[in-house]
Design a protein around this motif. Structure first.
Motif, PDB file in Angstrom:
ATOM      1  N   ARG A 226       0.848  -1.186   0.000  1.00 47.81           N
ATOM      2  CA  ARG A 226       0.000   0.000   0.000  1.00 47.81           C
ATOM      3  C   ARG A 226       0.892   1.248   0.000  1.00 47.81           C
ATOM      4  NH1 ARG A 226      -5.256  -0.248   0.951  1.00 47.81           N
ATOM      5  NH2 ARG A 226      -5.083  -2.361   1.777  1.00 47.81           N
ATOM      6  N   SER A 227       0.592   2.225  -0.852  1.00 46.65           N
ATOM      7  CA  SER A 227       1.488   3.371  -1.028  1.00 46.65           C
ATOM      8  C   SER A 227       1.651   4.172   0.259  1.00 46.65           C
ATOM      9  CB  SER A 227       0.979   4.284  -2.153  1.00 46.65           C
ATOM     10  OG  SER A 227      -0.314   4.788  -1.860  1.00 46.65           O
ATOM     11  N   GLU A 228       0.587   4.295   1.053  1.00 45.59           N
ATOM     12  CA  GLU A 228       0.698   5.060   2.295  1.00 45.59           C
ATOM     13  C   GLU A 228       1.562   4.337   3.326  1.00 45.59           C
ATOM     14  OE1 GLU A 228      -3.616   3.415   2.212  1.00 45.59           O
ATOM     15  OE2 GLU A 228      -2.053   4.016   0.786  1.00 45.59           O
ATOM     16  N   SER A 229       1.746   3.032   3.162  1.00 47.55           N
ATOM     17  CA  SER A 229       2.647   2.286   4.047  1.00 47.55           C
ATOM     18  C   SER A 229       4.087   2.391   3.573  1.00 47.55           C
ATOM     19  CB  SER A 229       2.227   0.809   4.102  1.00 47.55           C
ATOM     20  OG  SER A 229       0.914   0.667   4.606  1.00 47.55           O
ATOM     21  N   LEU A 230       4.282   2.428   2.245  1.00 49.13           N
ATOM     22  CA  LEU A 230       5.632   2.444   1.706  1.00 49.13           C
ATOM     23  C   LEU A 230       6.349   3.764   1.959  1.00 49.13           C
ATOM     24  CD1 LEU A 230       7.657   0.711   0.140  1.00 49.13           C
ATOM     25  CD2 LEU A 230       6.754   1.687  -1.973  1.00 49.13           C
ATOM     26  N   VAL A 231       5.613   4.848   2.222  1.00 50.32           N
ATOM     27  CA  VAL A 231       6.295   6.121   2.485  1.00 50.32           C
ATOM     28  C   VAL A 231       7.130   6.051   3.760  1.00 50.32           C
ATOM     29  CG1 VAL A 231       4.546   7.473   1.282  1.00 50.32           C
ATOM     30  CG2 VAL A 231       4.347   7.156   3.744  1.00 50.32           C
ATOM     31  N   HIS A 232       6.785   5.169   4.678  1.00 47.48           N
ATOM     32  CA  HIS A 232       7.576   5.005   5.893  1.00 47.48           C
ATOM     33  C   HIS A 232       8.811   4.174   5.557  1.00 47.48           C
ATOM     34  CE1 HIS A 232       4.455   6.796   8.339  1.00 47.48           C
ATOM     35  NE2 HIS A 232       3.588   6.040   7.709  1.00 47.48           N
ATOM     36  N   PRO A 233      10.006   4.650   5.857  1.00 44.99           N
ATOM     37  CA  PRO A 233      11.236   3.989   5.389  1.00 44.99           C
ATOM     38  C   PRO A 233      11.418   2.574   5.919  1.00 44.99           C
ATOM     39  CG  PRO A 233      11.742   5.726   6.984  1.00 44.99           C
ATOM     40  CD  PRO A 233      10.295   5.877   6.629  1.00 44.99           C
ATOM     41  N   GLU A 234      10.839   2.273   7.087  1.00 49.24           N
ATOM     42  CA  GLU A 234      11.041   0.947   7.673  1.00 49.24           C
ATOM     43  C   GLU A 234      10.433  -0.166   6.817  1.00 49.24           C
ATOM     44  OE1 GLU A 234      10.358   3.871  11.150  1.00 49.24           O
ATOM     45  OE2 GLU A 234       9.487   3.467   9.179  1.00 49.24           O
ATOM     46  N   MET A 235       9.359   0.140   6.082  1.00 45.26           N
ATOM     47  CA  MET A 235       8.668  -0.891   5.318  1.00 45.26           C
ATOM     48  C   MET A 235       9.567  -1.497   4.242  1.00 45.26           C
ATOM     49  SD  MET A 235       6.019  -2.724   4.869  1.00 45.26           S
ATOM     50  CE  MET A 235       4.693  -1.915   5.775  1.00 45.26           C
ATOM     51  N   ALA A 236      10.246  -0.642   3.470  1.00 43.83           N
ATOM     52  CA  ALA A 236      11.112  -1.145   2.404  1.00 43.83           C
ATOM     53  C   ALA A 236      12.269  -1.962   2.972  1.00 43.83           C
ATOM     54  CB  ALA A 236      11.632   0.014   1.565  1.00 43.83           C
ATOM     55  N   VAL A 237      12.839  -1.508   4.091  1.00 47.35           N
ATOM     56  CA  VAL A 237      13.942  -2.253   4.709  1.00 47.35           C
ATOM     57  C   VAL A 237      13.466  -3.627   5.145  1.00 47.35           C
ATOM     58  CG1 VAL A 237      15.665  -2.264   6.543  1.00 47.35           C
ATOM     59  CG2 VAL A 237      14.997  -0.106   5.493  1.00 47.35           C
ATOM     60  N   SER A 238      12.324  -3.685   5.813  1.00 50.18           N
ATOM     61  CA  SER A 238      11.795  -4.946   6.317  1.00 50.18           C
ATOM     62  C   SER A 238      11.522  -5.938   5.187  1.00 50.18           C
ATOM     63  CB  SER A 238      10.511  -4.690   7.114  1.00 50.18           C
ATOM     64  OG  SER A 238       9.932  -5.900   7.542  1.00 50.18           O
ATOM     65  N   LEU A 239      10.883  -5.479   4.110  1.00 51.59           N
ATOM     66  CA  LEU A 239      10.570  -6.373   2.995  1.00 51.59           C
ATOM     67  C   LEU A 239      11.832  -6.816   2.265  1.00 51.59           C
ATOM     68  CD1 LEU A 239       7.366  -4.592   1.660  1.00 51.59           C
ATOM     69  CD2 LEU A 239       7.482  -6.815   2.810  1.00 51.59           C
ATOM     70  N   SER A 240      12.803  -5.913   2.132  1.00 52.47           N
ATOM     71  CA  SER A 240      14.064  -6.285   1.503  1.00 52.47           C
ATOM     72  C   SER A 240      14.793  -7.329   2.332  1.00 52.47           C
ATOM     73  CB  SER A 240      14.934  -5.047   1.315  1.00 52.47           C
ATOM     74  OG  SER A 240      16.101  -5.353   0.591  1.00 52.47           O
ATOM     75  N   LYS A 241      14.763  -7.180   3.647  1.00 53.68           N
ATOM     76  CA  LYS A 241      15.395  -8.169   4.514  1.00 53.68           C
ATOM     77  C   LYS A 241      14.727  -9.532   4.411  1.00 53.68           C
ATOM     78  CE  LYS A 241      17.630  -5.469   8.142  1.00 53.68           C
ATOM     79  NZ  LYS A 241      17.795  -5.302   9.604  1.00 53.68           N
ATOM     80  N   GLN A 242      13.464  -9.541   4.004  1.00 48.63           N
ATOM     81  CA  GLN A 242      12.737 -10.797   3.821  1.00 48.63           C
ATOM     82  C   GLN A 242      12.933 -11.379   2.413  1.00 48.63           C
ATOM     83  OE1 GLN A 242       8.624 -10.773   5.677  1.00 48.63           O
ATOM     84  NE2 GLN A 242       9.203  -8.633   6.010  1.00 48.63           N
ATOM     85  N   GLY A 243      13.827 -10.754   1.646  1.00 45.15           N
ATOM     86  CA  GLY A 243      14.185 -11.316   0.351  1.00 45.15           C
ATOM     87  C   GLY A 243      13.380 -10.827  -0.825  1.00 45.15           C
ATOM     88  N   CYS A 244      12.526  -9.834  -0.649  1.00 51.30           N
ATOM     89  CA  CYS A 244      11.709  -9.355  -1.769  1.00 51.30           C
ATOM     90  C   CYS A 244      12.595  -8.684  -2.819  1.00 51.30           C
ATOM     91  CB  CYS A 244      10.642  -8.370  -1.278  1.00 51.30           C
ATOM     92  SG  CYS A 244       9.356  -9.144  -0.288  1.00 51.30           S
ATOM     93  N   ASP A 245      12.419  -9.116  -4.067  1.00 47.03           N
ATOM     94  CA  ASP A 245      13.184  -8.549  -5.176  1.00 47.03           C
ATOM     95  C   ASP A 245      12.543  -7.280  -5.715  1.00 47.03           C
ATOM     96  OD1 ASP A 245      15.074 -10.823  -5.436  1.00 47.03           O
ATOM     97  OD2 ASP A 245      13.271 -11.923  -6.023  1.00 47.03           O
TER      98      ASP A 245
END
Length: 297
Positions: free
Chosen positions: A194-213
């Motif tokens: 969700r775009s309103e969730s992705l604006v928070h920087p922690e979301m991208a870090v968390s998903l990247s750490k989970q292996g999301c390409d």
């Protein structure tokens, strides 16, 4: 406030690197480069003797720390996240973001956007289309094809936003109250966010750490500052795909000190690029943070 380096070493010339000071409201107080060491003193505006916090508090009120608890994971030193998370084997994925001339014409443009030219699997990303596509219709369109679709399935204005992902093997949806959902397709693990969730920087870090390409999102607005806020998330070593009725972009993590790669469309048409997910599997994160504070509501 960001203070950059200067000078020249054996491999880099940093004399043009810029230092900045910007208020929370976006007022630029400093934007300078210096060929030699320098000291800048900045008068930062205060409110009743304190840093203004209204905008920060409004943004923080929308944070959902429970959505990015995986932020605590320490995966530095893991050379290949594919084995760590059981990811699909890395390879080529073609990402195509469709921007129709109008929401009503998305059906007409779909066949062109989904046209296949070779054996590389295609992820087609569709913006809000005023109900032009139902989940059932999209599920039928991908049946038996090396094609997946991520789409904004939201209904009329005022209804809660709903997003879906469809491939021959997987049908998943992101409903009201959820911030993201993940799925595997071809050589990639992707997340619909969700775009309103992705604006928070922690979301991208968390998903990247989970292996999301690849992180796919559907912003309501597509102005320059909105694009920057979304695109910068690719610095967390996941590619970003964003589509709206105003345009689309696909951002890939930078190599070394280069800028990130950005494929941008500010008109109707198809914004597309090929990702090699194998290059996204080795990641490094800045983990010297106080997680107790960061994950606090």
């Amino acid at each position: 406030v960001g203070c950059n380096r200067t000078g020249v070493d054996r491999i880099m010339d940093c004399r043009g690197c810029r230092s900045y000071a910007v208020t929370a409201a976006g007022e630029v107080l400093l934007d300078e480069a210096q060929a030699e060491s320098a000291l800048w003193i900045i008068d930062y505006p205060l409110h009743e003797g304190r840093l203004p916090s209204g905008l920060r508090q409004a943004r923080m009120a929308a944070r959902r720390p429970e959505d990015f608890a995986e932020l605590y994971l320490d995966v530095n030193g893991v050379e290949d996240l594919a084995d760590f998370w059981g990811l699909p084997t890395g390879g080529l994925l073609e990402v195509r973001c469709l921007v129709p001339e109008s929401a009503r014409e998305v059906d007409v443009n779909f066949k062109v956007a989904a046209d296949k030219h070779d054996s590389v699997p295609i992820l087609l990303v569709l913006p809000h289309c005023d109900g032009s596509f139902s989940a059932e219709k999209l599920a039928r369109l991908v049946e038996g094809r090396p094609l997946a679709i991520a789409a904004d399935l939201s209904g009329s204005c005022g209804e809660a936003s709903t997003y879906g992902f469809f491939s021959s093997a997987t049908h998943v949806s992101l409903g009201p109250g959820e911030s993201f959902v993940t799925a595997d397709f071809g050589p990639a693990r992707l997340a619909i966010v969700r775009s309103e969730s992705l604006v928070h920087p922690e979301m991208a870090v968390s998903l990247s750490k989970q292996g999301c390409d690849l992180l796919v999102t559907f912003p309501y607005r597509f102005r320059a500052d909105d694009r920057l806020l979304i695109g910068v998330k690719c610095l967390e070593r996941s590619a970003i795909g964003a589509v709206s009725l105003q345009g689309a972009m696909i951002c890939e993590p930078p190599k070394g000190h280069e800028a990130w790669k950005e494929t941008l469309l500010l008109d109707h048409g198809v914004c597309s690029t090929r990702l090699d997910t194998a290059t996204l599997r080795t990641k490094r994160f800045h983990d010297r943070v106080d997680l107790e504070v960061l994950l606090r509501r």
